[in-house]
Design a protein around this motif. Structure first.
Motif, short mmCIF file in Angstrom:
data_model
loop_
_atom_site.label_atom_id
_atom_site.label_comp_id
_atom_site.label_asym_id
_atom_site.label_seq_id
_atom_site.Cartn_x
_atom_site.Cartn_y
_atom_site.Cartn_z
N GLU A 56 -1.96 -6.15 -4.99
CA GLU A 56 -0.77 -5.62 -5.64
C GLU A 56 0.39 -5.50 -4.64
O GLU A 56 0.17 -5.28 -3.45
CB GLU A 56 -1.04 -4.24 -6.24
CG GLU A 56 -2.10 -4.24 -7.32
CD GLU A 56 -2.36 -2.85 -7.88
OE1 GLU A 56 -1.92 -1.86 -7.25
OE2 GLU A 56 -3.00 -2.75 -8.94
N GLY A 57 1.59 -5.65 -5.16
CA GLY A 57 2.78 -5.47 -4.35
C GLY A 57 3.90 -4.89 -5.19
O GLY A 57 3.94 -5.08 -6.41
N ALA B 129 1.48 -8.30 3.07
CA ALA B 129 1.17 -7.38 4.18
C ALA B 129 0.02 -6.45 3.82
O ALA B 129 -0.84 -6.15 4.67
CB ALA B 129 2.41 -6.58 4.56
N LYS B 130 -0.02 -5.97 2.58
CA LYS B 130 -1.14 -5.11 2.17
C LYS B 130 -2.46 -5.85 2.23
O LYS B 130 -3.48 -5.30 2.66
CB LYS B 130 -0.89 -4.60 0.74
CG LYS B 130 0.16 -3.51 0.64
CD LYS B 130 0.39 -3.13 -0.82
CE LYS B 130 1.40 -1.99 -0.93
NZ LYS B 130 1.77 -1.73 -2.35
N LEU C 16 -1.73 -4.64 7.08
CA LEU C 16 -0.74 -4.38 8.12
C LEU C 16 0.56 -3.84 7.52
O LEU C 16 0.95 -4.25 6.43
CB LEU C 16 -0.40 -5.68 8.86
CG LEU C 16 -1.50 -6.34 9.69
CD1 LEU C 16 -1.03 -7.71 10.15
CD2 LEU C 16 -1.87 -5.46 10.88
N PRO C 17 1.26 -2.95 8.24
CA PRO C 17 2.64 -2.67 7.86
C PRO C 17 3.43 -3.98 7.90
O PRO C 17 3.15 -4.86 8.73
CB PRO C 17 3.13 -1.70 8.94
CG PRO C 17 1.88 -1.13 9.54
CD PRO C 17 0.84 -2.20 9.44
N LEU C 18 4.41 -4.12 7.03
CA LEU C 18 5.17 -5.37 6.97
C LEU C 18 5.77 -5.73 8.33
O LEU C 18 5.78 -6.91 8.72
CB LEU C 18 6.27 -5.28 5.91
CG LEU C 18 7.14 -6.52 5.78
CD1 LEU C 18 6.33 -7.74 5.39
CD2 LEU C 18 8.28 -6.28 4.80
N ARG D 127 0.97 2.72 7.25
CA ARG D 127 0.60 2.31 5.90
C ARG D 127 0.82 0.81 5.73
O ARG D 127 1.84 0.27 6.14
CB ARG D 127 1.42 3.08 4.86
CG ARG D 127 1.19 4.59 4.90
CD ARG D 127 1.90 5.30 3.77
NE ARG D 127 3.35 5.21 3.87
CZ ARG D 127 4.12 6.10 4.52
NH1 ARG D 127 3.57 7.14 5.15
NH2 ARG D 127 5.44 5.97 4.55
N PRO D 128 -0.11 0.10 5.09
CA PRO D 128 0.07 -1.34 4.88
C PRO D 128 1.26 -1.65 3.98
O PRO D 128 1.66 -0.84 3.14
CB PRO D 128 -1.25 -1.77 4.21
CG PRO D 128 -2.23 -0.70 4.57
CD PRO D 128 -1.43 0.57 4.62
#
Length: 394
Positions: A72-73, A142-143, A147-149, A371-372
């Motif tokens: 999800e994004g 990124a999620k 990883l954080p963006l 946070r990713p």
């Protein structure tokens, strides 16, 4: 004499799968139109010169993308004063083009959406309607990587120096501006931006002098005229402001007056900043290649998302320009953290109620969280402000 061939037949090698064989697919998209009310109507020079009405609310267009494999994004675009419903309407036209596509192919999908609306242009509302999808796809990528963006992009730093704008609007009396300045410094802000561009230039200089005295000679201070001066006025006022040791003078002229901005950048010691109103990579390329500013101020939701923003960053770095993204620090923190030169980030607390998570500010800098992705999710309050939504796919 027979010669053995060294040629290897890759086509028949071990029956391996291609990237296309294992690709994920976009399965569903949720679009939402949310209006964020502002507690106090906001005025800058555009209001005092009669060009616009005070700002009372901001329209946000959120896209939530889900894939077949469960990834999800979330991303958003926005508009101030007008245009939000129009961006939302065009986003609804674009959304079906993404269904069934591989979410990894972000550059390909940006181009697909851009051409889907090309008959009404490749800038302005057309690109702004792409932003929620493009930003959501980068958040998703990124999620999925955990990883954080900023880290996915290749961070240059884990925090970005941060300045505050919202305490220095022209509707705010000077005594309150000075109180806001003190509060901002104590809260960990690293710089202060003051709105200027009033019909009475003396009033601008009075406010600026008072704020500079409050801050001291060396604390980072910027001013923003919101496009309200003509060339002669901008040059005259810019020269008078040299004594205040400003980080930059922002939008002294019309956003598309690249020639005028270049003349100011060449003539003044104080750096010139502009670019927030531009809505495509092409427009920013004109600004950068024309040497029309020292700081560029792209806005990812306005230029079409993170994909064109990265192009702008690369060109700006190549041409030696500095970066100070406009608004939307929840997105721009990650992008600024990946810029090779030390950038500035604009702090606005306005968007805080929209999200469950908040960013960390300390020692004059905004810090990338662990946070990713972009690191935010919609709050219950944001959902309560929703005025329309639609769903595409399963």
């Amino acid at each position: 004499m027979a010669v053995e061939s060294d040629v290897v037949s890759y086509a028949s090698a071990s029956g391996g799968k291609t990237a296309a064989d294992v690709a994920d697919q976009i399965e569903s998209i949720q679009l939402s139109l949310i209006f964020l009310p502002l507690a106090t109507p906001v005025s800058d020079a555009k209001v005092l010169t009669g060009r616009q009405k005070p700002l009372t609310e901001i329209a946000f267009i959120f896209a939530e993308i889900r894939t077949r494999d469960g990834h999800e994004g979330i991303g958003f675009g926005y508009s101030k004063r007008a245009g939000g419903p129009g961006i939302y309407a065009h986003a609804k036209e674009l959304a079906p083009n993404l269904l069934g596509e591989d979410p990894n192919d972000i550059a390909k999908l940006f181009t697909k959406l851009l051409w889907a609306g090309a008959s009404v242009g490749r800038s302005g509302m057309t690109t702004q309607a792409i932003s929620p999808f493009d930003i959501a796809l980068w958040d998703l990528k990124a999620k999925r990587a955990g990883l954080p963006l900023a880290k996915l992009l290749g961070a240059q730093r884990d925090s970005v120096q941060c300045y505050n704008t919202s305490g220095g609007f022209l509707h705010t009396p000077l005594d309150q501006v000075l109180k806001n300045v003190a509060i901002s410094r104590s809260s960990g802000i690293g710089g202060i931006k003051l709105k200027v561009g009033q019909p009475d230039i003396a009033a601008d200089l009075k406010r600026l002098s008072a704020v500079r005295r409050e801050l001291g000679d060396d604390f980072p201070l910027m001013v923003d005229a919101n496009q309200q001066w003509d060339r002669a006025t901008a040059m005259r006022v810019g020269r008078r402001m040299e004594e205040f040791n400003l980080i930059w003078i922002e939008e002294p002229l019309d956003a598309y007056d690249f020639e005028g901005h270049k003349a100011l950048a060449d003539a003044l010691d104080t750096p010139i900043a502009t670019g927030e109103m531009l809505t495509s990579f092409g427009e920013h390329a004109q600004l950068i290649m024309g040497g029309a500013s020292d700081f560029i101020q792209p806005d990812a939701p306005r230029v079409g998302g993170i994909t064109p923003f990265l192009q702008i960053m690369a060109l700006a770095d190549f041409k030696g320009r500095k970066l100070a993204p406009h608004f939307a620090m929840e997105i721009h923190l990650h992008l600024a953290a990946a810029f090779p030169q030390e950038p500035w980030l604009e702090h606005f607390e306005w968007l805080g109620p929209l999200f469950n998570e908040q960013l960390e500010l300390r020692e004059g800098r905004m810090w990338v969280s662990d946070r990713p992705g972009l690191g935010f999710s919609l709050s219950e309050q944001a959902l309560a402000w929703k005025v329309d939504s639609c769903h595409f796919g399963k």
